[in-house]
Enzyme design. Structure first.
Site, mmCIF file in Angstrom:
data_model
loop_
_atom_site.group_PDB
_atom_site.id
_atom_site.type_symbol
_atom_site.label_atom_id
_atom_site.label_comp_id
_atom_site.label_asym_id
_atom_site.label_seq_id
_atom_site.Cartn_x
_atom_site.Cartn_y
_atom_site.Cartn_z
ATOM 1 C CD GLU A 174 -32.574 14.646 -37.111
ATOM 2 O OE1 GLU A 174 -32.216 13.465 -36.905
ATOM 3 O OE2 GLU A 174 -34.168 14.268 -37.725
ATOM 4 C CE1 TYR A 245 -40.484 11.441 -37.105
ATOM 5 C CE2 TYR A 245 -38.495 13.160 -36.757
ATOM 6 C CZ TYR A 245 -39.505 11.519 -37.372
ATOM 7 O OH TYR A 245 -38.176 11.845 -38.645
ATOM 8 C CD GLU A 293 -36.254 12.628 -40.322
ATOM 9 O OE1 GLU A 293 -36.704 12.114 -39.034
ATOM 10 O OE2 GLU A 293 -34.942 12.083 -41.261
ATOM 11 C CD GLN A 350 -37.702 5.852 -41.321
ATOM 12 O OE1 GLN A 350 -37.606 4.805 -41.551
ATOM 13 N NE2 GLN A 350 -36.726 6.328 -40.172
#
Length: 503
Positions: A174, A245, A293, A350
């Protein structure tokens, strides 16, 4: 409106082969992911190495093929050399990304051992925040070079004569984010990643590399970042990363369940940018994607703001997941499978305790959260070829997202196993959805099982005391009528319909 959804599945209409690594995950030195999660010496279930066997059993059931480590934001301030050698000589350091104390009791060699025990490969992320080219080459030499050099011989002196042979490496994390230690512009990162990639592959030409894409679709530099980074690195890396997310901050379930449509658009957009750079460079190489992610993340935001800094392994990002969250995770898995031709690696972020499918108590139990089940089903039964979902479904609109199909679905053909698996989510909160699947190209099949994750309470959760509150059952009731499947998808449900194609 009459509720009915249909899908045609044809074995010749193939999206692409599903790479096993689509079911990867992620462990960061954050919260209790490592300390109190996968590693807890003195726990009744810990082995001589401190690895919790109850956690390992749950991980093995997921069949996770690859795990990204050690970060995450953590990696941009991490010196991997602090986590090797005699444990009693390793330094305790302030960890700035999450404002904790890192004792460095667990590092590369311990994680390599743990990953083998879990049946997983390692996906190592290098530090391109506070470190650079020299360290990038050294960590590859330590991990992968057989012997006869300083770093490989140092590894051997630490008790690891054989190299770890880590084949997949992330070039930082990132780096577009101002929150990142060593944050860079696209131009700065592109140059740094290029030079790191060169020396890493000079040490070990067999490795594959992942360049950092944008850390989220909403970043102000999105698209321009990808184009600039790839302009530098296209010829030297195999994958570009995506991170995303979702949360239900407004307690708006219909919109929350539709978020995976935005994930689809994110993947399509990044694929288009990759193809633009390919055309610009007149390249024959196709750039693949690593969605390394992804998850639901929002429950723990308030409690995380109240944590006192400079603790060792405090409870951070410990989202307690609901049935509703599991349905969103199921939709996101279907999105990944719909793009199996392009997305070859994905990491549920995770794995343990930190926004994770597996939770533990220090010194106590380990249990599966609600999101564990769709991920496990996809990993177990979603291997093979993803087939084009020729689906028709009634739709609904929200204030933010329009034309949302009540049905989200995909079919996977595992020719070797003689199976077809259909994953389907019914987004309708109040009504069952009649579902018909035309399997004309497969002839007569046999229904093996119809698994369902459902419940009357969308906010239901699993806990250490009640670990089975939300759990799938095998009473879905899908039936065959010739070459057609007929099923009633329960309101707000995740469905797995498994079929045998063997005559």
């Amino acid at each position: 409106m009459t509720l009915k959804a249909t899908m045609i599945v044809d074995k010749d209409f193939v999206i692409g082969n599903v790479d096993d690594r689509l079911y990867g995950s992620f462990i960061e030195h954050l919260g209790r992911a490592v300390y109190g999660g996968i590693y807890e010496p003195g726990h009744p279930e810990a082995d001589a190495r401190g690895f919790r066997q109850d956690v390992l059993r749950l991980v093995r059931e997921l069949r996770v093929p690859i795990i990204r480590y050690p970060g995450g934001n953590f990696v941009s301030g991490y010196d991997w050399k602090d986590g090797i050698g005699p444990v009693d000589r390793r330094p305790r350091k302030l960890e700035l990304a999450w404002r904790t104390v890192e004792p460095n009791l667990f590092g590369m060699n311990e994680f390599a051992d743990w990953s083998k025990a879990a049946g997983s490969e390692v996906m190592w992320a290098i530090n391109l925040g506070t470190q650079g080219i020299e360290d990038a080459r050294n960590v590859v030499e330590y991990a992968n070079h057989p012997s006869g050099s300083y770093w490989s011989d140092l590894r051997a002196s630490h008790g690891y004569q054989q190299p770890h042979n880590i084949k997949t490496w992330c070039l930082g994390n990132e780096m577009d984010g101002p929150w990142q230690i060593g944050h860079k512009t696209a131009e700065e990162y592109g140059r740094s990643a290029l030079e790191a990639a060169k020396v890493m592959k000079w040490v070990d030409p067999s490795i594959e590399l992942v360049a950092c894409g944008s850390s989220a679709l909403g970043m102000p530099t999105f698209a321009e970042w990808e184009a600039t980074v790839l302009d530098h690195t296209y010829d030297h890396v195999e994958y570009l990363s995506l991170h995303q997310y979702y949360g239900n901050h407004e307690n708006d379930a219909p919109t929350f369940l539709a978020r995976s449509l935005q994930m689809d658009e994110f993947i399509r957009s990044v694929s288009a940018i990759c193809d633009y750079v390919k055309a610009k460079k007149r390249s024959k190489k196709r750039m693949y994607l690593s969605f390394d992610e992804w998850n639901v993340w929002f429950h723990s935001h308030a409690s995380d703001k109240k944590l006192e800094p400079w603790q060792v392994a405090p409870p951070q990002l410990e989202d307690v997941y609901t049935l509703e969250d599991a349905l969103v995770v199921g939709c996101m898995l279907i999105s990944l499978l719909k793009h199996a031709d392009r997305v070859k690696i994905a990491c549920l972020a995770q794995l343990v305790n930190v926004i994770a499918p597996i939770m533990t108590k220090n010194g106590g139990a380990a249990w599966a959260q609600t999101i564990y089940y769709p991920f496990m089903h996809a990993s177990l039964y979603g291997r093979g070829q993803a087939l084009v979902p020729l689906a028709q479904s009634p739709k609904y609109d929200t204030k933010e997202i329009t034309d949302v199909p009540y049905l989200e679905s995909i079919a996977i053909h595992n020719e070797e196993a003689g199976e077809v698996t259909i994953f389907a989510v019914n987004r309708h909160l109040g009504e069952s959805l009649p579902f018909e699947v035309d399997l004309r190209s497969f002839g007569t099949c046999t229904v093996l099982e119809h698994l369902v994750l459902e419940g009357a309470d969308l906010k239901a959760v699993n806990t250490a005391e009640s670990p089975d509150t939300v759990k799938p059952h095998a009473s879905g009731g899908a039936k065959l009528d010739g070459a057609r499947i007929e099923a009633a998808l329960a309101p707000a449900s995740w469905n797995v319909i498994r079929l045998s194609t063997r005559k």
